[in-house]
Scaffold this motif. Structure first.
Motif, mmCIF file in Angstrom:
data_model
loop_
_atom_site.group_PDB
_atom_site.id
_atom_site.type_symbol
_atom_site.label_atom_id
_atom_site.label_comp_id
_atom_site.label_asym_id
_atom_site.label_seq_id
_atom_site.Cartn_x
_atom_site.Cartn_y
_atom_site.Cartn_z
ATOM 1 N N MET A 1 0.828 -1.201 0.000
ATOM 2 C CA MET A 1 0.000 0.000 0.000
ATOM 3 C C MET A 1 0.868 1.260 0.000
ATOM 4 N N TYR A 2 1.955 1.201 0.746
ATOM 5 C CA TYR A 2 2.900 2.323 0.790
ATOM 6 C C TYR A 2 3.520 2.546 -0.588
ATOM 7 N N CYS A 3 3.789 1.453 -1.290
ATOM 8 C CA CYS A 3 4.446 1.538 -2.600
ATOM 9 C C CYS A 3 3.572 2.219 -3.646
ATOM 10 N N ILE A 4 2.260 2.098 -3.504
ATOM 11 C CA ILE A 4 1.365 2.692 -4.503
ATOM 12 C C ILE A 4 0.735 3.992 -3.994
ATOM 13 N N GLY A 5 1.192 4.463 -2.830
ATOM 14 C CA GLY A 5 0.725 5.744 -2.311
ATOM 15 C C GLY A 5 -0.667 5.733 -1.726
ATOM 16 N N ALA A 6 -1.101 4.576 -1.242
ATOM 17 C CA ALA A 6 -2.447 4.483 -0.650
ATOM 18 C C ALA A 6 -2.378 3.759 0.688
#
Length: 248
Positions: A109-114
Motif C-alpha cells: 500500500m505504501y508503494c502505490i501511495g495508498a
C-alpha cells in the motif's frame, strides 16, 4: 442481472447434456432427487474450508479435512495480517527514514501511495473475517448448530424435497440450477482471489524493493496476504452463497 441469468441457463443446459437426462427426468417431491441431478457437496463447504468447526452428519466419519483449512491456522494467518496492517496504518509515511519499516512489513500500500486507505480497508475486512470465525467457534462450543443446512439436504439426495416443503417440480429445478451455479462460482472465485492478492502485493513491492528486500520481506508477506485474503474471502463467499440459495 440479465448476464447472470443467461449464464445460469447456459450452465444448467451444459450440465443436463453431460448428465444425459436432457431435462426429461421427472422429479418426484416424495422421492430422492435423481442421482444425475444431485449436488452432493451441498452442506459440506463450511466444514471443508475451515469456516465452521462443526462437522455435519453428511460428511463421512473417515473424512479428513486438509491441514491448511484448520480453523486455528486460519485464525493465526488472519491475526498476523491484521496486526501487520494495524502497525503499517499508524506509521507515518512522511519521513523517508520510515521507508525501511514499510519494507519490513511488506506494505505494498505504501508503494502505490495508498497506505492509509488500503490498510484501513484491510483491517476492516480481516477483522470481520476473524469475527466470523470466532462467532462460529462460540456457537460450536455452546452447542448451537447450523441447522439451516439440513433444509438443503434434498439437493444432495440425502432427503426428499417434500421434507423441506418443496413440492413444485419447477421450483426444485430452479433451485438446483442456482445452487449448482453459485457453488461453482464460489469455488472458482475463492481461488482467483488468492492468486490476484499475491500479484497485487508482490508487483508493487518488486519495483520498490531491492532483490534482497523483496526475497526477505516482500515475497513472504505477499504469500501471507494471499493466504489471508483467500481464507477471509472464502468465509464471505460461502456465507453469502448459502444465503443466496436459501433466499431463492
Amino acid at each position: 442481472m440479465k448476464l447472470i441469468k443467461k449464464f445460469q441457463i447456459y450452465f444448467n443446459q451444459q450440465h443436463l447434456k453431460k448428465s444425459g437426462d436432457g431435462g426429461k427426468i421427472q422429479i418426484d417431491p416424495n422421492k430422492l432427487i435423481p442421482e444425475s441431478l444431485r449436488i452432493t457437496s451441498v452442506g459440506t463447504h463450511f466444514y471443508r474450508y475451515g469456516i465452521h468447526i462443526y462437522c455435519p452428519p453428511c460428511i463421512d466419519n473417515d473424512y479428513s479435512r486438509n491441514w491448511y483449512y484448520n480453523p486455528i491456522l486460519i485464525l493465526l494467518m488472519k491475526s498476523i495480517y491484521l496486526f501487520r496492517s494495524m502497525i503499517a496504518l499508524f506509521i507515518s509515511s512522511e519521513p523517508d527514514e520510515n521507508r525501511e519499516y514499510f519494507i519490513y512489513l511488506g506494505d505494498y500500500m505504501y508503494c502505490i501511495g495508498a497506505k492509509t486507505h488500503i490498510n484501513l480497508a484491510a483491517v476492516c475486512y480481516v477483522l470481520l473475517g476473524i469475527c466470523l470465525l470466532l462467532l462460529t467457534s462460540y456457537n460450536y462450543h455452546r452447542g448451537i448448530r447450523p441447522t439451516f443446512l439440513h433444509s438443503l439436504d434434498f439437493l444432495a439426495g440425502r432427503k426428499t424435497p417434500s421434507s423441506s416443503y418443496m413440492k413444485n417440480d419447477r421450483y426444485i429445478r430452479k433451485m438446483l440450477t442456482k445452487t449448482r451455479w453459485i457453488i461453482n462460482y464460489c469455488e472458482f472465485n475463492a481461488r482467483i482471489v488468492g492468486i490476484v492478492s499475491f500479484i497485487l502485493s508482490a508487483w508493487p513491492l518488486w519495483f520498490e524493493c531491492t532483490i534482497d528486500e523483496f526475497l526477505l520481506y516482500g515475497l513472504p508477506w505477499s504469500f501471507i496476504f494471499a493466504i489471508s485474503s483467500f481464507f477471509t474471502l472464502s468465509a464471505y463467499f460461502w456465507n453469502m452463497a448459502y444465503f443466496y440459495i436459501l433466499s431463492t
